[in-house]
Structures are given as structure tokens and as C-alpha cells.
Write a protein that holds these residues in place. Sequence first.
Motif, PDB file in Angstrom:
ATOM      1  N   ASP A 142      -9.055   1.102  -0.653  1.00  0.00           N
ATOM      2  CA  ASP A 142      -8.931   2.552  -0.477  1.00  0.00           C
ATOM      3  C   ASP A 142      -8.959   2.947   0.996  1.00  0.00           C
ATOM      4  O   ASP A 142      -8.194   3.813   1.431  1.00  0.00           O
ATOM      5  CB  ASP A 142     -10.041   3.292  -1.233  1.00  0.00           C
ATOM      6  N   SER A 170      -5.614   1.907   2.457  1.00  0.00           N
ATOM      7  CA  SER A 170      -4.573   2.829   1.988  1.00  0.00           C
ATOM      8  C   SER A 170      -4.612   4.138   2.769  1.00  0.00           C
ATOM      9  O   SER A 170      -3.566   4.697   3.099  1.00  0.00           O
ATOM     10  CB  SER A 170      -4.736   3.105   0.494  1.00  0.00           C
ATOM     11  N   TYR A 193      -1.324  -4.329  -5.896  1.00  0.00           N
ATOM     12  CA  TYR A 193      -2.092  -4.004  -4.693  1.00  0.00           C
ATOM     13  C   TYR A 193      -3.418  -3.417  -5.133  1.00  0.00           C
ATOM     14  O   TYR A 193      -3.416  -2.436  -5.867  1.00  0.00           O
ATOM     15  CB  TYR A 193      -1.359  -3.006  -3.794  1.00  0.00           C
ATOM     16  N   ALA A 247       0.837  -1.203   0.000  1.00  0.00           N
ATOM     17  CA  ALA A 247       0.000   0.000   0.000  1.00  0.00           C
ATOM     18  C   ALA A 247       0.873   1.255   0.000  1.00  0.00           C
ATOM     19  O   ALA A 247       0.601   2.219  -0.735  1.00  0.00           O
ATOM     20  CB  ALA A 247      -0.936  -0.001   1.209  1.00  0.00           C
ATOM     21  N   ARG A 248       1.937   1.245   0.791  1.00  0.00           N
ATOM     22  CA  ARG A 248       2.862   2.392   0.810  1.00  0.00           C
ATOM     23  C   ARG A 248       3.528   2.573  -0.552  1.00  0.00           C
ATOM     24  O   ARG A 248       3.645   3.688  -1.056  1.00  0.00           O
ATOM     25  CB  ARG A 248       3.940   2.193   1.880  1.00  0.00           C
ATOM     26  N   LYS A 291       2.517   1.556  -3.499  1.00  0.00           N
ATOM     27  CA  LYS A 291       1.571   2.000  -4.525  1.00  0.00           C
ATOM     28  C   LYS A 291       1.346   3.501  -4.395  1.00  0.00           C
ATOM     29  O   LYS A 291       1.319   4.224  -5.389  1.00  0.00           O
ATOM     30  CB  LYS A 291       0.250   1.251  -4.427  1.00  0.00           C
ATOM     31  N   ALA A 292       1.209   3.971  -3.158  1.00  0.00           N
ATOM     32  CA  ALA A 292       0.970   5.396  -2.917  1.00  0.00           C
ATOM     33  C   ALA A 292       2.128   6.260  -3.399  1.00  0.00           C
ATOM     34  O   ALA A 292       1.915   7.358  -3.924  1.00  0.00           O
ATOM     35  CB  ALA A 292       0.711   5.638  -1.434  1.00  0.00           C
TER      36      ALA A 292
END
Length: 80
Positions: free
Chosen positions: A55, A58, A38, A25-26, A28-29
Motif C-alpha cells: 500500500d 502503491s 500485485y 502497481a499502476r 492494479k490501481a
Amino acid sequence: MGFEPRDGSLALGGIPWLARMIDKARAKADGTIGDYIYPCPKDQELLKKLGLTADQFSAIVAESRDDQEIVAKVKGRYRG
């Protein structure tokens, strides 16, 4: 070598796969996820056990200072 999430067998706060999903998640962000996916099917399985969407998870990751804060926010939701 590029991004590599923690091993999926690592349990964080007693929740298997959580550490790996946090890493993804990190990544992807911040745009460093590379070929990883992810949320992958295994992530979706854990998200269902947490009662969260990708979402929502995240957002929790983004607003938390560290892994321990994430665990504190999701542990009560876990239905493993």
C-alpha cells in the motif's frame, strides 16, 4: 493484447525488479492488471528490501509523475 509489465530482469535506478513492480502497481490501481498479481512473492521480496508495504509503494507510485521520481523516493531505502 492486454497489459504486460516490463521484464523482471530490467533494473531501474540500480534496483532489479523495480520497473516491473511499478508497472504492476499502476495496472492494479487503474484496473488493467489482468491475470498478473500485485504484490506477488517476488514483489513482496523487493518491498521488504525497500522497507515498504504494498500500500505504501502503491501510494508512492500514484503520487509520482514518472519512474525517475519513484526511484528518487525509494532508492535510499533499498537494502539489496
